[in-house]
Design an enzyme around this catalytic site. Structure first.
Site, PDB file in Angstrom:
ATOM      1  N   SER A  60       0.639  -1.073  -0.172  1.00 36.38           N
ATOM      2  CA  SER A  60       0.254  -0.184   0.088  1.00 36.38           C
ATOM      3  C   SER A  60       0.537   1.421   0.031  1.00 36.38           C
ATOM      4  CB  SER A  60      -0.890  -0.304   0.834  1.00 36.38           C
ATOM      5  OG  SER A  60      -2.135  -0.585   0.702  1.00 36.38           O
ATOM      6  N   LYS A  63      -0.181   3.308  -2.661  1.00 35.11           N
ATOM      7  CA  LYS A  63      -1.053   4.916  -2.324  1.00 35.11           C
ATOM      8  C   LYS A  63      -0.640   5.863  -2.631  1.00 35.11           C
ATOM      9  CE  LYS A  63      -4.650   1.935  -1.022  1.00 35.11           C
ATOM     10  NZ  LYS A  63      -3.774   0.580  -0.309  1.00 35.11           N
ATOM     11  N   SER A 295      -6.145   3.636   3.874  1.00 32.77           N
ATOM     12  CA  SER A 295      -5.519   2.679   2.923  1.00 32.77           C
ATOM     13  C   SER A 295      -6.251   1.819   2.341  1.00 32.77           C
ATOM     14  CB  SER A 295      -5.087   1.758   3.356  1.00 32.77           C
ATOM     15  OG  SER A 295      -3.828   1.263   2.745  1.00 32.77           O
ATOM     16  N   LYS A 406       2.761   6.301   4.631  1.00 32.17           N
ATOM     17  CA  LYS A 406       2.454   5.240   4.127  1.00 32.17           C
ATOM     18  C   LYS A 406       2.728   3.992   4.642  1.00 32.17           C
ATOM     19  CE  LYS A 406      -1.616   3.911   2.695  1.00 32.17           C
ATOM     20  NZ  LYS A 406      -1.348   2.611   3.526  1.00 32.17           N
TER      21      LYS A 406
END
Length: 474
Positions: A60, A63, A295, A406
Site C-alpha cells: 500500500s 498509494k 488505506s 504510508k
C-alpha cells in the site's frame, strides 16, 4: 567552515553513529531488506541498506504514487459524478466509478425525482458503466481474499464501497447461524461448526469463506463458541446484479413504479438526454486523505482507472490506468518508473514491484512541492492517526507523533515510506523501508512475544526520529 559544510559534517557524524546498519538482526533468516534514509535539508543519503535498485512489492505504499499522479493530472475541481437521465421512456443511470457513492445518495436522487412529479418509469433502466472497461479485479489479487472488503471489485458501478455486512452466531447444538440485514440483497449460507478451543486446535479447523454466483456466500469450517455474534464483511462479487437489486428496492421505497428491465451498459441511440438528478463525490483532496489515512483500496483503484480514462481519453482500466500513472509522473517530475511493475493503484496485487530508489524519488518530489500538492499533510501520523494510530512500533515516545508515513503490507512484506519530523513537527528526513520474504516462526505456546518485525521497526523508527530531531537548523 561555512554553515552548510558544518551541517554536512554533523550529518556525517550522526549517520555514522545512528545508521551504521538498520536492526536487521531482529528479522528472521531469509528476509530481504532494503532501507533508505535521506536528509531533506542537504539531499544527502545518511543510510542505505540492501540493494536500493532491487524490485520489491510496494504493497500500500504504492498509494503515495497513485495520489501524486492524481494530483498532477486531475483538476482541483475534480469530483466523481453520478447522473440519472431520461432517454425517451428509459432511465439511464450513468455511473462514474465514485468509490464513496452510498445507498442513501441514490435514494436521495430518487426522492428528488419523485418530488419533481415523476412517479413511474415507463421503459427500462440502463446502468451505464462505460467509463471503465476490463477486469474488476487486478491480476495478482489473491483468490482467497476476494470475498473480503479490502478486495472489493473496482467497478464503475460502485455503491457502499462494494461491501456488505452480516454476522454469525454460534449455537449450543454445535451449529451456527447467520444474520444478513434485510436491505442487503445477498445470500449467506453457513455450514460452519461451533467448537471448543481444544477441538479447534486438535482439528486445525479454521473459518473459511467461499463465493459463488449471484452474490452467494458460503461459510465453512469451525468457529469458537462465543456469547456475542462475530461481525462479518463481504466484498460484493457481482456489482451490477447487486446494484440492480438495490435500485429496485429504493424505487419501491420512494413509490416510483417500475415494471421494465434493468440493463447493463451504455444505451446506444439514446437521443437527447434529460437530466433528472445528479450526485457529486467529495473533493479530490478529501478522497485522497481517506485513501491515504485508511488505506482505502477501492478509492485508489477507481482513481487509477479514472486516470487511464482521463489521460488516454478511453474507458479506464487497470492496464491503461497504471500506464497513465507512469507517464503522468515522468512528464511532470522526470521520475522514470519504467522498470516498476504496476498491476493496480492500491498495492493489493502481489505482482506489483518497485525499487526503494524510485519510492525515495517520489517522496522527495512530494516534499519539494508540498505547498502545491498538500499530500504530506493528509498522510497518517505515527501513533495518532490513520493506519499508524495503533501500530505497535509507533505507539510510544519518541516515535509517536514524530513520523508521517504510508504503511503497506501484503503476504510476507512489511513496508513504510514517509518522513521523520524535527522538534517543530516539520519533515526533516525521508525514509523507505521495504521488507520482503518475512516469515517468522509460529509461536508454540501462549506466552506473549514481540513480533520480529515490530522489534525491527521500533529500533529503526527511533533512529529516524533521533536523527531528524538532531539536525541543526540552517
Amino acid at each position: 567552515m561555512n554553515k552548510k559544510s558544518l551541517i554536512c559534517a554533523i550529518l556525517g557524524l550522526f549517520s555514522t553513529h545512528l545508521f551504521a546498519l538498520p536492526p536487521v538482526e531482529a528479522l528472521p533468516s531469509g528476509s530481504r531488506v532494503s532501507t533508505q534514509v535521506e536528509s531533506l535539508t542537504t539531499n544527502q543519503s545518511v543510510q542505505s541498506y540492501g540493494d536500493t535498485e532491487q524490485l520489491f512489492p510496494p504493497a500500500s505504499t504504492l498509494k503515495v504514487v497513485t495520489a501524486l499522479a492524481a494530483k498532477l493530472e486531475l483538476p482541483e475541481t475534480f469530483r466523481f459524478e453520478t447522473q440519472i437521465n431520461q432517454s425517451n421512456k428509459d432511465w439511464v443511470i450513468k455511473f462514474s466509478g465514485d468509490p464513496l457513492l452510498k445507498n442513501q445518495h441514490l435514494s436521495a436522487m430518487f426522492k428528488q425525482i419523485k418530488a419533481d412529479g415523476i412517479s413511474e418509469i415507463k421503459g427500462d433502466i440502463w446502468l451505464d458503466n462505460s467509463v471503465f472497461s476490463g477486469y474488476e479485479r487486478a491480476v495478482g489479487w489473491p483468490w482467497d481474499n476476494l470475498g473480503v472488503c479490502y478486495s472489493a471489485p473496482s467497478s464503475a458501478i460502485s455503491i457502499d464501497k462494494n461491501c456488505v455486512q452480516a454476522s454469525i452466531y454460534t449455537n449450543n447444538n454445535g451449529s451456527t447461524r447467520v444474520y444478513v440485514p434485510e436491505h442487503q440483497p445477498i445470500y449467506v449460507e453457513t455450514r460452519a461448526r461451533t467448537v471448543t478451543k481444544v477441538e479447534k486446535e486438535s482439528s486445525q479447523c479454521t473459518l473459511e469463506l467461499t463465493t459463488g454466483d449471484d452474490n452467494h456466500f458460503v461459510i465453512d469450517g469451525c468457529l469458537l463458541a462465543r456469547e456475542k455474534p462475530l461481525p462479518l464483511r463481504f466484498a460484493v462479487q457481482d456489482t451490477s446484479l447487486y446494484v440492480s437489486r438495490v435500485i429496485q428496492r429504493l424505487l419501491t421505497q420512494q413509490g416510483i413504479r417500475f415494471n421494465g428491465q434493468v440493463r447493463i451498459g451504455e444505451k446506444t441511440n439514446s437521443g437527447k438526454l434529460k437530466l433528472l438528478a445528479t450526485h457529486q463525490s467529495p473533493s479530490l483532496d478529501e478522497m485522497l486523505e481517506k485513501m491515504l489515512k485508511s488505506s482505502n483500496n477501492l478509492i485508489a483503484d477507481n482513481l487509477t482507472k479514472t486516470l487511464g480514462h482521463h489521460f488516454y481519453l478511453q474507458p479506464g482500466s487497470f492496464a491503461n490506468g497504471t500506464a497513465a500513472i507512469k507517464q503522468i509522473i515522468f512528464a511532470n517530475t522526470g521520475i522514470d518508473l519504467s522498470r516498476a511493475q504496476f498491476a493496480d493503484g492500491s498495492g493489493l496485487s502481489r505482482n506489483n514491484r518497485m525499487t526503494n530508489h524510485s519510492m525515495s524519488q517520489v517522496l522527495r518530489y512530494v516534499w519539494e512541492n508540498e505547498s502545491q500538492l498538500g499530500l504530506i499533510d493528509i498522510m497518517p501520523t505515527a501513533g495518532e492517526s490513520g493506519t499508524l494510530q495503533y501500530r505497535r512500533s509507533m505507539r510510544k515516545s519518541p516515535v509517536k507523533g514524530n513520523i508521517i508515513a504510508k504503511s503497506g503490507s501484503v503476504y510476507g512484506s512489511y513496508n513504510m515510506a514517509g518522513y521523520g519530523l524535527d522538534a517543530q513537527g516539520k519533515p526533516q528526513t525521508l525514509f523507505v523501508q521495504f521488507v520482503a520474504d518475512y516469515y517468522p516462526n509460529k509461536k508454540r505456546d501462549s506466552q506473549p512475544t514481540v513480533a520480529p518485525i515490530t522489534q525491527f521497526e521500533t529500533q529503526f523508527y527511533q533512529q529516524i526520529v533521533e536523527f531528524s530531531q538532531a539536525i541543526p537548523k540552517k
